[in-house]
Design an enzyme around this catalytic site. Structure first.
Site, PDB file in Angstrom:
ATOM      1  N   CYS A 291      -0.657   3.999  -6.642  1.00  0.00           N
ATOM      2  CA  CYS A 291      -1.541   3.368  -5.366  1.00  0.00           C
ATOM      3  C   CYS A 291      -1.700   2.122  -6.111  1.00  0.00           C
ATOM      4  O   CYS A 291      -2.114   1.807  -7.115  1.00  0.00           O
ATOM      5  CB  CYS A 291      -2.794   4.119  -5.519  1.00  0.00           C
ATOM      6  SG  CYS A 291      -4.156   3.233  -4.555  1.00  0.00           S
TER       7      CYS A 291
ATOM      8  N   CYS B   6       0.797  -1.237   0.102  1.00  0.00           N
ATOM      9  CA  CYS B   6      -0.171  -0.029   0.002  1.00  0.00           C
ATOM     10  C   CYS B   6       0.847   1.191  -0.092  1.00  0.00           C
ATOM     11  O   CYS B   6       1.870   1.526   0.972  1.00  0.00           O
ATOM     12  CB  CYS B   6      -0.915  -0.091   1.363  1.00  0.00           C
ATOM     13  SG  CYS B   6      -1.734   1.420   1.534  1.00  0.00           S
TER      14      CYS B   6
HETATM   15  N1  DGL Z   1      -3.996   0.744  -1.892  1.00  0.00           N
HETATM   16  C1  DGL Z   1      -3.689   1.781  -1.313  1.00  0.00           C
HETATM   17  C2  DGL Z   1      -2.411   2.350  -1.702  1.00  0.00           C
HETATM   18  O1  DGL Z   1      -1.580   2.040  -2.635  1.00  0.00           O
HETATM   19  C3  DGL Z   1      -4.607   2.698  -0.315  1.00  0.00           C
HETATM   20  C4  DGL Z   1      -5.837   2.883  -1.071  1.00  0.00           C
HETATM   21  C5  DGL Z   1      -6.769   3.581  -0.092  1.00  0.00           C
HETATM   22  O2  DGL Z   1      -7.086   2.816   0.962  1.00  0.00           O
HETATM   23  O3  DGL Z   1      -7.068   4.768  -0.076  1.00  0.00           O
HETATM   24  O4  DGL Z   1      -2.225   3.832  -1.636  1.00  0.00           O
END
Ligand code: DGL
Length: 248
Positions: A173, A69
């Site tokens: 993301c 993440c």
């Molecule tokens: N998948 C996540 C990232 O790479 C976070 C997405 C979220 O929960 O806002 O930033």
């Protein structure tokens, strides 16, 4: 066991690469739906959330943790200070785009949290490109979780409208690679980058260096959902689709 972590389904785009690089490992994937989305949190709130989830991995006695993440990954310095095991963190693939085409018109997509974080700006400055813009995608991760094709297409169309001449896009993301097909429909000539494979390769290097690689023959995945709602079937399907087609 390797711990892997995201607010939701985005980490699947990293898990797919991990399974290619390290097929014999056992994985424990935490999807933190209780606190999702992360992209609109404050630093204090996010720090508390991430610490709580790291404790789950420690209780499970994971040998390493992959933060799949980008938003949680911006807290890597704080996290690494607290826990004494290898912690591998995904970052927006700015270096990859810089190394290949630093002269091209570039757009970086991230969550609002990542876009304003110190750690992201450090990376952005380190690999500064001639023409590079940042766009903070409010609510896009949530839309991807919901999976409504029509709404996703509408969002992506509007998002790219001012960037029709862009030549490369960095998906900062882990949710975003899941909608590469919809993005390519709007920008078919553009190169897309994400940090999934790089993170998996880095995990392999670190485990090898620390002599922590699994010697078993069969890899397994356990999914854990912090809101106690089981989505294993959906996650497995998204993983299979992403592994076979690179997108949904
Ligand atoms: N998948 C996540 C990232 O790479 C976070 C997405 C979220 O929960 O806002 O930033």
């Amino acid at each position: 066991m390797i711990g892997i972590y995201d607010s939701g389904i985005g980490g699947i785009t990293v898990l797919a690469s991990l399974l290619k690089e390290l097929p014999n490992e056992e994985y424990f994937y935490v999807a933190d739906y209780q606190n999702a989305p992360y992209g609109d949190k404050t630093k204090d709130a996010l720090e508390k959330i991430v610490t709580k989830n790291m404790d789950i991995f420690m209780q499970k006695r994971c040998k390493a943790i992959v933060i799949a993440c980008n938003t949680a990954g911006t807290l890597k310095d704080t996290i690494r200070k607290k826990y004494d095991i290898p912690i591998i963190v995904i970052e927006p693939a700015i270096k990859m785009a810089y190394d290949r085409h630093k002269e091209k018109k570039t757009l970086i997509l991230t969550t609002p949290y990542t876009a304003q974080s110190k750690s992201f700006h450090h990376l952005y400055k380190k690999y500064e490109m001639k023409d590079c813009k940042i766009f903070a995608c409010k609510d896009l991760a949530t839309l991807i979780e919901e999976g409504n094709e029509k709404k996703i297409k509408k969002y992506v169309k509007k998002l790219f409208l001012p960037y029709q001449d862009v030549e490369q896009v960095i998906l900062g993301c882990t949710h975003y690679p899941l909608i590469q097909r919809q993005m390519k429909e709007i920008l078919p000539q553009v190169m897309f980058y994400d940090g999934g494979l790089g993170t998996a390769k880095q995990t392999k290097r670190i485990l090898a260096r620390k002599k922590l690689l699994s010697t078993s023959k069969i890899g397994t995945i356990h999914f854990f959902f912090t809101d106690q709602k089981d989505r294993t079937e959906k996650f497995q399907k998204v993983l299979d689709d992403y592994t076979n087609h690179g997108q949904l």
